[in-house]
Design a protein around this motif. Sequence first.
Motif, short mmCIF file in Angstrom:
data_model
loop_
_atom_site.label_atom_id
_atom_site.label_comp_id
_atom_site.label_asym_id
_atom_site.label_seq_id
_atom_site.Cartn_x
_atom_site.Cartn_y
_atom_site.Cartn_z
N GLY A 82 0.63 -1.83 -0.04
CA GLY A 82 -0.25 0.08 0.02
C GLY A 82 1.12 1.36 0.24
N PHE A 83 0.31 2.45 -0.48
CA PHE A 83 1.02 3.34 -0.92
C PHE A 83 0.13 4.72 -0.46
CE2 PHE A 83 -0.99 4.16 -4.51
CZ PHE A 83 -0.72 5.12 -5.10
N PHE A 84 0.57 5.46 0.68
CA PHE A 84 -0.01 6.96 0.68
C PHE A 84 1.19 8.47 0.44
CE2 PHE A 84 -1.07 11.25 3.50
CZ PHE A 84 -1.84 11.06 2.52
N SER A 85 0.88 9.42 -0.23
CA SER A 85 1.49 10.14 -0.95
C SER A 85 0.83 11.33 -1.05
CB SER A 85 2.27 10.42 -2.10
OG SER A 85 0.64 9.48 -3.18
N ARG A 86 0.93 13.09 -0.69
CA ARG A 86 0.37 13.97 -0.42
C ARG A 86 1.38 15.25 -0.77
NH1 ARG A 86 -0.46 14.85 5.61
NH2 ARG A 86 0.99 16.26 6.24
N TYR A 87 1.28 16.28 -1.50
CA TYR A 87 1.70 17.29 -2.07
C TYR A 87 1.44 18.06 -1.95
CZ TYR A 87 4.78 20.34 -4.28
OH TYR A 87 5.90 21.54 -5.37
N ASP A 88 1.73 19.65 -1.63
CA ASP A 88 0.67 20.72 -1.21
C ASP A 88 0.83 21.34 -2.65
OD1 ASP A 88 0.00 20.43 1.40
OD2 ASP A 88 1.35 21.71 2.31
N GLY A 89 1.49 21.58 -3.09
CA GLY A 89 1.94 22.46 -4.46
C GLY A 89 2.38 23.13 -4.62
N ASN A 90 3.32 23.86 -5.83
CA ASN A 90 4.32 24.18 -6.23
C ASN A 90 3.65 25.82 -7.30
OD1 ASN A 90 3.74 23.99 -8.25
ND2 ASN A 90 6.01 23.34 -9.33
N GLY A 91 2.19 25.92 -6.29
CA GLY A 91 1.49 27.55 -6.84
C GLY A 91 0.47 27.78 -5.91
N ARG A 92 0.22 29.14 -6.23
CA ARG A 92 -1.13 29.31 -5.54
C ARG A 92 -2.03 30.34 -6.24
NH1 ARG A 92 -1.11 29.61 -0.36
NH2 ARG A 92 1.38 28.90 -0.05
N ASN A 93 -2.90 30.25 -5.98
CA ASN A 93 -4.23 30.76 -6.24
C ASN A 93 -4.20 32.32 -5.84
OD1 ASN A 93 -6.61 31.79 -7.72
ND2 ASN A 93 -8.16 30.01 -7.42
N VAL A 94 -3.66 33.31 -6.09
CA VAL A 94 -3.96 34.32 -5.00
C VAL A 94 -5.74 34.85 -5.16
CG1 VAL A 94 -1.70 35.54 -6.44
CG2 VAL A 94 -3.89 35.98 -7.18
#
Length: 770
Positions: free
Chosen positions: A206-218
């Motif tokens: 099994g696996f779990f992965s997450r990443y917030d992101g490298n951009g932003r919605n202003v």
Amino acid sequence: MTNFKLCLKLSTAVITCAITTSAFAQEAVPADQPTGGVQEIIVTAQKRSQNLQDVPLAISVVSGAQLESGNVNSAEQLFQKVPTLTFRKGNTNKDSALSIRGVGTISFASGVEPSVSTVIDGVVYARTGQQTSDFLDVDRIEVLRGPQGSLFGKNASAGVISIITREPSETPKGYFDAAYYEGNELRIRASASGPLANGLLGSLTGFFSRYDGNGRNVFNNHEVNGYKHWGVRGKLIAEPSDNVKIALIADFSKGNDNGYADSIGTVFSSAFNNAVFIPSLAPLTLNGKNKDIDNDLDPLTRDKNSGVSAQVDVDLGAATLTSITAYRHWYNYQQRDGDFRSDSPTYVNTGTAAGDVRSHDRGDLKFDQFTQELRIASSNPQFLEYVAGVYYYKTKEVDFFNRTVTSCTASTLPTVNGLTPCTAAASTFVTNEGNADFTTRLTSYSAFGQLTANFSDVFRGVAGLRHTNDKVGYDFARRSTSTAAFAGVNPAFASSGSIKDNGWSGNAGLQFDVNDDIMSYVSYTRGYKGPAINVFFNMLARDTGRIDPETSNAYEAGLKTRLFDRRLTLNLAAFYAKYNNYQANFLDLVAGQVVTRLTNAGTVSTRGVELDFNAQLTDDFSLNGGFNYTDAHINKFICPTGAAVTCADAINGKPLPFAPKYKGTVTADWRLPLEFEAFDINLNSSLVYQSRTQFDINQNPNAFQSAYAIWDAGITLRTKDQKYSVSLIAKNLTDKQFVTQRIPNGTSFMRQITPRDAERYFGVSGRVNF
């Protein structure tokens, strides 16, 4: 021809350098130090187990260990390890595409198949978007370059990515590993494997992965271009008798992605842009490095993938009978902001074709496929070795898509500097929407076979043939609140129909062993990719016609060598392929907004030279990688009927999209020769180079990525018993930004999609084996 000669010179230089370095390293090894060559690699590229060096095909092999050490977790990143492979990330997983040697199918239409086939444990994945989740428990990935029409069929007209997962172990074992990277990226995996009963082995991973992101919605301060994924895969291996083996596999994965977002890279001067668009995007920095967006609708993609398969192998003595039965299901939901702004519409139409509108897209699909393969393969070396079989393939895709467009049509406010502002109290707003429901069904069956004639111990002939029958059917209905086209939406339309076709594909070649360590081969391959229909949201009567089958004629010559006591494997291939009735996307306009249309684009060709190497320079130091020169270009483009965008002969001779001319990778692994009783220290580093890449078949001068190189590195501390390890990982050390796609939107601006590895970041990972 000049570039081709240059490539040959560069290849010769690389070979000479590698041989010289290998020889020097070998001489530097003390006489009492144990030596060893490159480990043999076993592949199943011809649907039976063979040594990679004995297979007369151009194949790149990436091990699961190499994927893990390089933090390569999905098909999106695999191009870092395979020079001839490119990946095109769409707005959603649904629209992703793979290319090999510059050839691949990029389309939003549901009535067309990919040119690069993805196969996992013998099961064909009918859509590229089905395999965009994390790699899980991979033993190795075999990338077969060029048409593979005899053994893999019609959706392998450019090549095959064959992923083989690990077998359950015969003794109880397992592992747990976790990794954390900058940007709050977390990855966790766990696996258990071993015997469950007499003659029964099992594994569960099994696996779990997450990443917030490298951009932003202003607009709302939400992060974008991140994800959250999890999944599980189970495998059972039963051997009820000495001659029967049964493998049962089940998997499930789920993903929520808040990207990829269309961030604005460049805005060109025009009346609408200067007066409305640029001021509206003031919170953003509009340059080639922008990763942020200003959208009132966040990008979102949800995926669910699941499947079961059963493979039965029966040893008949002189041959092995194999049956693979599989069912897969895929659900995908996507939403995106098509106007790229949070404040639209704020002005009355300025008179430009684009106008000032709010455009939002939402859609989903449900995809089901059933496949059945039955084949027989000779087991023992003999004069005539064979593989033969039949294959059945059935898919059904059910799509819904909505585009909602709001415009300001009148305002009582005074015009200032040529602009008439709109407000809720003083203006008239009109909302129109288009909704489309469409179902696409594909049925295919084929018979295939390949013979290898061993004329002598060193000389062989290979011939294969496959006949495929295809049927594509669809039902389509679009409803619209407007009787005229508006901002990327055509009027109401309904249609249904089906097409049939059949075709031959095959291969022929000769193979000669110069000696025990050098094998040469030449081959011809006839490729075939079945007919298609351009079933998509903006479908009109002009799209109901058949897209003819795509055929190809490919030629390849190669050398596979083992040198210097087999410390160096060096494989070289030269190739040429010409594709007729090439199935490709063409950018068009609907009421001023860009849409895509699938078409028989005409004739394209690809040619080049490829080099793969694996060098065990000392017992503690190894190098592996590859280099390729690819000239993939349009021979003669055929403009689709009724196109709103000009497509002249000017693009003939121009490069195919997503086809860099030069690309290379090299990875170094070094176990430091330090004497520690408890642990070893390993260093690894990799470098990927890619030359300038054009993204638009129409050759828009702004739709390209400049040449770039990515340098990664890592250090691992591992106990002598291999039980515990911890690694420090650095990605993109030079902080080189790049994009995997730029899309021209009319003549006003281009969009930029930025991947995870397009910036420098660091991480740490740990693993426990038990």
